[in-house]
Design an enzyme around this catalytic site. Structure first.
Site, mmCIF file in Angstrom:
data_model
loop_
_atom_site.group_PDB
_atom_site.id
_atom_site.type_symbol
_atom_site.label_atom_id
_atom_site.label_comp_id
_atom_site.label_asym_id
_atom_site.label_seq_id
_atom_site.Cartn_x
_atom_site.Cartn_y
_atom_site.Cartn_z
ATOM 1 N N TYR A 1 -15.424 -1.031 -67.027
ATOM 2 C CA TYR A 1 -15.546 -2.008 -65.927
ATOM 3 C C TYR A 1 -15.760 -3.440 -66.404
ATOM 4 O O TYR A 1 -15.188 -4.366 -65.830
ATOM 5 C CB TYR A 1 -16.610 -1.550 -64.919
ATOM 6 C CG TYR A 1 -16.050 -0.507 -63.975
ATOM 7 C CD1 TYR A 1 -15.496 -0.869 -62.750
ATOM 8 C CD2 TYR A 1 -16.020 0.832 -64.329
ATOM 9 C CE1 TYR A 1 -14.931 0.074 -61.901
ATOM 10 C CE2 TYR A 1 -15.456 1.786 -63.498
ATOM 11 C CZ TYR A 1 -14.921 1.400 -62.289
ATOM 12 O OH TYR A 1 -14.351 2.333 -61.454
ATOM 13 N N GLU B 1 -17.359 8.156 -59.164
ATOM 14 C CA GLU B 1 -16.623 8.781 -60.282
ATOM 15 C C GLU B 1 -17.542 9.729 -61.061
ATOM 16 O O GLU B 1 -17.132 10.820 -61.450
ATOM 17 C CB GLU B 1 -16.022 7.685 -61.186
ATOM 18 C CG GLU B 1 -14.825 7.010 -60.500
ATOM 19 C CD GLU B 1 -14.550 5.573 -60.919
ATOM 20 O OE1 GLU B 1 -14.997 5.146 -62.006
ATOM 21 O OE2 GLU B 1 -13.894 4.849 -60.139
HETATM 22 C C1 HEM Z 1 -5.929 2.202 -59.714
HETATM 23 C C2 HEM Z 1 -9.240 -0.808 -57.873
HETATM 24 C C3 HEM Z 1 -11.497 -0.957 -62.136
HETATM 25 C C4 HEM Z 1 -7.761 1.400 -64.088
HETATM 26 C C5 HEM Z 1 -6.632 1.388 -58.866
HETATM 27 C C6 HEM Z 1 -6.269 1.130 -57.496
HETATM 28 C C7 HEM Z 1 -7.187 0.292 -56.979
HETATM 29 C C8 HEM Z 1 -8.137 -0.006 -58.022
HETATM 30 C C9 HEM Z 1 -7.245 -0.238 -55.563
HETATM 31 C C10 HEM Z 1 -5.068 1.733 -56.773
HETATM 32 C C11 HEM Z 1 -5.458 3.090 -56.247
HETATM 33 C C12 HEM Z 1 -4.319 3.767 -55.538
HETATM 34 O O1 HEM Z 1 -4.100 3.460 -54.381
HETATM 35 O O2 HEM Z 1 -3.670 4.588 -56.148
HETATM 36 C C13 HEM Z 1 -10.157 -1.089 -58.871
HETATM 37 C C14 HEM Z 1 -11.341 -1.906 -58.706
HETATM 38 C C15 HEM Z 1 -11.975 -1.953 -59.896
HETATM 39 C C16 HEM Z 1 -11.192 -1.165 -60.826
HETATM 40 C C17 HEM Z 1 -11.734 -2.561 -57.416
HETATM 41 C C18 HEM Z 1 -13.254 -2.673 -60.288
HETATM 42 C C19 HEM Z 1 -14.229 -2.941 -59.432
HETATM 43 C C20 HEM Z 1 -10.665 -0.365 -63.045
HETATM 44 C C21 HEM Z 1 -10.917 -0.315 -64.462
HETATM 45 C C22 HEM Z 1 -9.838 0.329 -65.023
HETATM 46 C C23 HEM Z 1 -8.944 0.686 -63.944
HETATM 47 C C24 HEM Z 1 -12.165 -0.852 -65.147
HETATM 48 C C25 HEM Z 1 -9.572 0.624 -66.480
HETATM 49 C C26 HEM Z 1 -9.748 -0.248 -67.431
HETATM 50 C C27 HEM Z 1 -6.956 1.807 -63.068
HETATM 51 C C28 HEM Z 1 -5.758 2.613 -63.275
HETATM 52 C C29 HEM Z 1 -5.239 2.882 -62.008
HETATM 53 C C30 HEM Z 1 -6.126 2.208 -61.065
HETATM 54 C C31 HEM Z 1 -5.210 3.076 -64.613
HETATM 55 C C32 HEM Z 1 -4.025 3.758 -61.670
HETATM 56 C C33 HEM Z 1 -2.819 3.066 -61.264
HETATM 57 C C34 HEM Z 1 -1.805 2.735 -62.316
HETATM 58 O O3 HEM Z 1 -1.825 3.237 -63.420
HETATM 59 O O4 HEM Z 1 -0.942 1.931 -62.017
HETATM 60 N N1 HEM Z 1 -7.776 0.682 -59.169
HETATM 61 N N2 HEM Z 1 -10.105 -0.646 -60.163
HETATM 62 N N3 HEM Z 1 -9.478 0.253 -62.765
HETATM 63 N N4 HEM Z 1 -7.148 1.593 -61.738
HETATM 64 FE FE1 HEM Z 1 -8.668 0.563 -60.962
#
Ligand code: HEM
Length: 393
Positions: free
Chosen positions: A98, A140
């Site tokens: 994060y 999570e």
């Molecule tokens: C997917 C928000 C932090 C990695 C998503 C999605 C959202 C989101 C809205 C799309 C979900 C969906 O509809 O499928 C956030 C928010 C974060 C955060 C608000 C912090 C407060 C992180 C962090 C990582 C991460 C720290 C990793 C370093 C991913 C990955 C996906 C994802 C790998 C899958 C989509 C893809 O591979 O294109 N996140 N996220 N996220 N997030 Fe986060």
């Protein structure tokens, strides 16, 4: 809850931040992947980076969260947080990551807003970010703790690979080691990770369809432009071992509800419907169910015979189809829900392309179905939810 100090600052800057998100996200991702190229290996989808949907989903969800905190100070947007937490957990995201997103996102925000990014503004958005991050981390953690094992991906051997429609293959998978399996709830998905031709590992999510006990089964439609589905279709053979995550996903039937169900799908979106029908046959066969499916043709409809078979085993279920080819379905052309009677008080589950779901959802709302009763599963980052006040509420 947002502090009294940050609240007015967020109220003043939400409009500009939300509007600048499409400009902020490219820089955010560029700088993050430059510093951490490993995040594209086995974590982020390179395809979603290319098409820009994921950066927008992530950053957009923070603006949406801020808007929720302003309008509903005593609650969190649970539906949004839950969807994101399940997706993150299916990718093995750890709390330690994060600060990485925080660092690069805030650098990009500061660069874009320039002088407007005063210390007060940055501090207020920092608070929003960490409120959301903490809520996600907590969810999570709970999801990981509910699994039967503590591994991210377990090896599964491909037992069979069968064509279930034009361009769609079903992969039957059995555990290739002794890792205990978490039982899946109907409607959940797994991440399947493959190595793509240039050596990068890429995970994708696939809904679990009914399988024999102790197996996992997924149906994959090949996207010729995609990175992962062509590998699964062309390079993965029976006997090969795939990396498969524990099951995640919160679009599941409410175990306490006896309301009539309307299961709406198009194309490969039929996969959660298969899982729900299988659950109903086993656990609630008397339930009133209306199954609506749209497809290009009978041959393109994945697992069509299986859908019919389940419906025939449910005395109060009915199947209505819309097919693009004359004479093959109950109706020709696009799905039009005015052609069927929607049961009063129904819970609706939808899965299919975004444009299809948007159109059907409007039709259902016009037909008097409350939007709260309409649930959906999107394959890919959910940009819809972020623009949908009803879901944020
Ligand atoms: C997917 C928000 C932090 C990695 C998503 C999605 C959202 C989101 C809205 C799309 C979900 C969906 O509809 O499928 C956030 C928010 C974060 C955060 C608000 C912090 C407060 C992180 C962090 C990582 C991460 C720290 C990793 C370093 C991913 C990955 C996906 C994802 C790998 C899958 C989509 C893809 O591979 O294109 N996140 N996220 N996220 N997030 Fe986060």
């Amino acid at each position: 809850m947002l502090s009294e100090k940050s609240r007015p600052v967020i109220a003043q800057t939400l409009g500009v931040v939300a509007e600048r998100i499409p400009h902020i996200t490219p820089e955010f991702y560029r700088s993050m992947f430059e510093a951490r190229p490993d995040l594209l290996d086995g974590m982020f989808s390179r395809a979603n980076q290319k098409n820009g949907t994921q950066p927008q989903a992530l950053a957009g969800s923070i603006a949406m969260f801020a808007s929720h905190l302003l309008n509903h100070p005593d609650s969190y947007p649970d539906e949004v947080l839950s969807r994101v937490a399940h997706k993150h957990a299916s990718l093995g995201l750890k709390p330690e990551e994060y600060p990485t997103v925080h660092e690069h996102l805030f650098k990009a925000i500061a660069a874009d807003l320039g002088d407007a990014a005063t210390p007060e503004v940055v501090a207020a958005w920092d608070e929003v970010y960490w409120l959301m991050a903490d809520a996600l981390i907590k969810l999570e953690k709970g999801l990981y703790a509910s699994q039967a094992n503590d591994v991210m991906f377990a090896p599964y051997r491909v037992v069979s690979k069968d064509e279930v429609a034009d361009g769609a293959l079903a992969f039957d998978l059995e555990p290739a080691d002794g890792t205990p399996m978490t039982p899946a709830v109907a409607g959940q998905y797994v991440s399947v990770q493959v190595t793509v031709p240039d050596g990068l590992r890429q995970p994708r999510q696939f809904t679990l369809v009914p399988s024999e006990p102790g197996h996992r089964r997924v149906v994959v439609r090949e996207d010729p432009q995609g990175e992962v589905t062509p590998v699964l279709h062309r390079d993965v053979a029976v006997g090969d071992v795939l990396e498969v995550s524990n099951p995640y996903g919160d679009v599941v039937l409410d175990p306490d509800s006896r309301a009539p169900l309307v299961l709406v799908s198009a194309g490969i979106g039929v996969t959660p419907v298969l899982a729900f029908l299988d659950q109903l046959v086993r656990e609630d066969p008397e339930r009133e169910v209306l199954v609506l499916h749209a497809d290009r043709s009978e041959a393109a409809w994945p697992c069509r015979e299986q859908v019919r078979e389940y419906v025939s085993q449910l005395p109060n279920a009915r199947l209505v189809s819309w097919l693009g080819t004359p004479g093959e379905g109950d109706h020709e052309g696009r799905m039009d829900v005015t052609q069927v009677e929607i049961p009063t008080g129904a819970e609706v589950f939808m899965c299919g392309p975004l444009s299809f779901m948007q159109s059907v959802r409007s039709q259902l709302i016009d037909a008097g179905v409350p939007c709260r009763a309409i649930h959906y599963e999107i394959f890919g980052p959910d940009l819809w939810m972020l623009h949908d006040e009803a879901r944020a509420a």
